[in-house]
Scaffold this motif. Structure first.
Motif, PDB file in Angstrom:
ATOM      1  N   PRO A  49       0.608  -0.816   0.201  1.00 21.58           N
ATOM      2  CA  PRO A  49       0.121   0.063   0.318  1.00 21.58           C
ATOM      3  C   PRO A  49       0.949   1.452  -0.574  1.00 21.58           C
ATOM      4  N   VAL A  50       1.915   1.264   1.134  1.00 19.36           N
ATOM      5  CA  VAL A  50       2.979   2.210   0.514  1.00 19.36           C
ATOM      6  C   VAL A  50       3.343   2.920  -0.637  1.00 19.36           C
ATOM      7  N   PHE A  51       3.622   1.438  -1.623  1.00 17.90           N
ATOM      8  CA  PHE A  51       4.069   1.923  -2.588  1.00 17.90           C
ATOM      9  C   PHE A  51       3.566   1.949  -3.343  1.00 17.90           C
ATOM     10  N   GLY A  52       2.164   2.081  -3.567  1.00 19.19           N
ATOM     11  CA  GLY A  52       1.197   2.297  -4.107  1.00 19.19           C
ATOM     12  C   GLY A  52       0.616   3.522  -4.016  1.00 19.19           C
ATOM     13  N   VAL A  53       0.717   3.795  -3.325  1.00 10.94           N
ATOM     14  CA  VAL A  53      -0.452   5.380  -3.079  1.00 10.94           C
ATOM     15  C   VAL A  53       1.142   6.305  -3.312  1.00 10.94           C
ATOM     16  N   LEU A  54       2.288   6.083  -3.643  1.00 12.63           N
ATOM     17  CA  LEU A  54       3.796   6.847  -2.877  1.00 12.63           C
ATOM     18  C   LEU A  54       3.313   6.925  -4.770  1.00 12.63           C
ATOM     19  N   PHE A  55       3.863   5.723  -5.669  1.00 15.01           N
ATOM     20  CA  PHE A  55       3.760   6.361  -7.224  1.00 15.01           C
ATOM     21  C   PHE A  55       2.988   6.478  -7.883  1.00 15.01           C
ATOM     22  N   THR A  56       1.261   6.141  -7.389  1.00 17.05           N
ATOM     23  CA  THR A  56       0.145   6.843  -8.223  1.00 17.05           C
ATOM     24  C   THR A  56       0.885   8.619  -7.962  1.00 17.05           C
ATOM     25  N   PHE A  57       0.389   8.680  -6.622  1.00 15.55           N
ATOM     26  CA  PHE A  57       1.410  10.460  -6.228  1.00 15.55           C
ATOM     27  C   PHE A  57       2.568  10.757  -7.083  1.00 15.55           C
ATOM     28  N   ILE A  58       3.252  10.065  -6.997  1.00 16.44           N
ATOM     29  CA  ILE A  58       4.080  10.228  -8.286  1.00 16.44           C
ATOM     30  C   ILE A  58       3.908  10.396  -9.333  1.00 16.44           C
ATOM     31  N   MET A  59       3.453   9.665 -10.329  1.00 11.94           N
ATOM     32  CA  MET A  59       3.005   9.618 -11.482  1.00 11.94           C
ATOM     33  C   MET A  59       1.779  10.310 -11.710  1.00 11.94           C
ATOM     34  N   ALA A  60       0.948  11.258 -10.938  1.00  7.58           N
ATOM     35  CA  ALA A  60      -0.464  11.647 -11.504  1.00  7.58           C
ATOM     36  C   ALA A  60       0.278  13.613 -11.059  1.00  7.58           C
ATOM     37  N   LYS A  61       1.621  13.569 -10.336  1.00 12.56           N
ATOM     38  CA  LYS A  61       2.572  14.997 -10.568  1.00 12.56           C
ATOM     39  C   LYS A  61       2.131  14.811 -11.961  1.00 12.56           C
TER      40      LYS A  61
END
Length: 174
Positions: A49-61
């Motif tokens: 979950p930590v990786f999923g949230v961080l990766f999604t945040f970075i890609m959305a940015k």
């Protein structure tokens, strides 16, 4: 119909990416880390979950940056602009060419800003690979070495993107 995971709802992206990463992490920890199944599942349940949230945040940015750079284009054109910035035939439409050139230049600038982190990470990974191979931990050493080689790809990719941006900046040949 093609579904683009990164342009869909963020929570779906985070869940899918987190589950995939968590499952791979479980296997990695279990078989290469000599951990029990319970320990591996706990590690995967925390890291996924930590990786999923961080990766999604970075890609959305990143997606927002690209969208702001190219202006008002539909999502399906945004994907073709990003693809044209990296490879494939040059677009004949001058606006699409310019947008793709801007995206390529943006990626080159991103690499330039992050270059010291890439160098530090590559040196640390190489050091880790050497120590693990000396300790006869071949799986971990091989993975560290492979990751360092992936980081060595960055300068080549930066040069290639710079050439692609120059190509896209030239007017189309009729």
């Amino acid at each position: 119909m093609r579904i683009d995971l990164l342009s869909g709802p963020r929570w779906i992206s985070a869940v899918v990416i987190g589950v995939l990463y968590g499952a791979l992490f479980v296997l990695f920890v279990r078989f290469l880390g000599d951990e029990s199944w319970r320990g591996a599942l706990v590690a995967g349940a925390i890291s996924g979950p930590v990786f999923g949230v961080l990766f999604t945040f970075i890609m959305a940015k990143r997606r927002r940056e690209v969208q702001a750079m190219v202006g008002d284009v539909p999502p399906e054109q945004l994907a073709s602009i990003e693809r044209a910035a990296r490879r494939g035939p040059l677009p004949s439409d001058p606006e699409l060419r310019q947008a793709a050139a801007n995206v390529a230049r943006h990626q080159v600038n991103h690499y330039r800003r992050q270059r010291w982190w890439f160098i530090v990470a590559a040196v640390l990974l190489l050091g880790s690979a050497v120590t693990q191979l000396i300790d006869q931990r071949y799986a971990g050493g091989t993975i560290s070495l492979a990751a360092a080689l992936v980081l060595a790809f960055v300068p080549w990719d930066q040069k290639r993107l710079r050439r692609r941006a120059d190509e896209l900046s030239r007017p189309p040949v009729s």
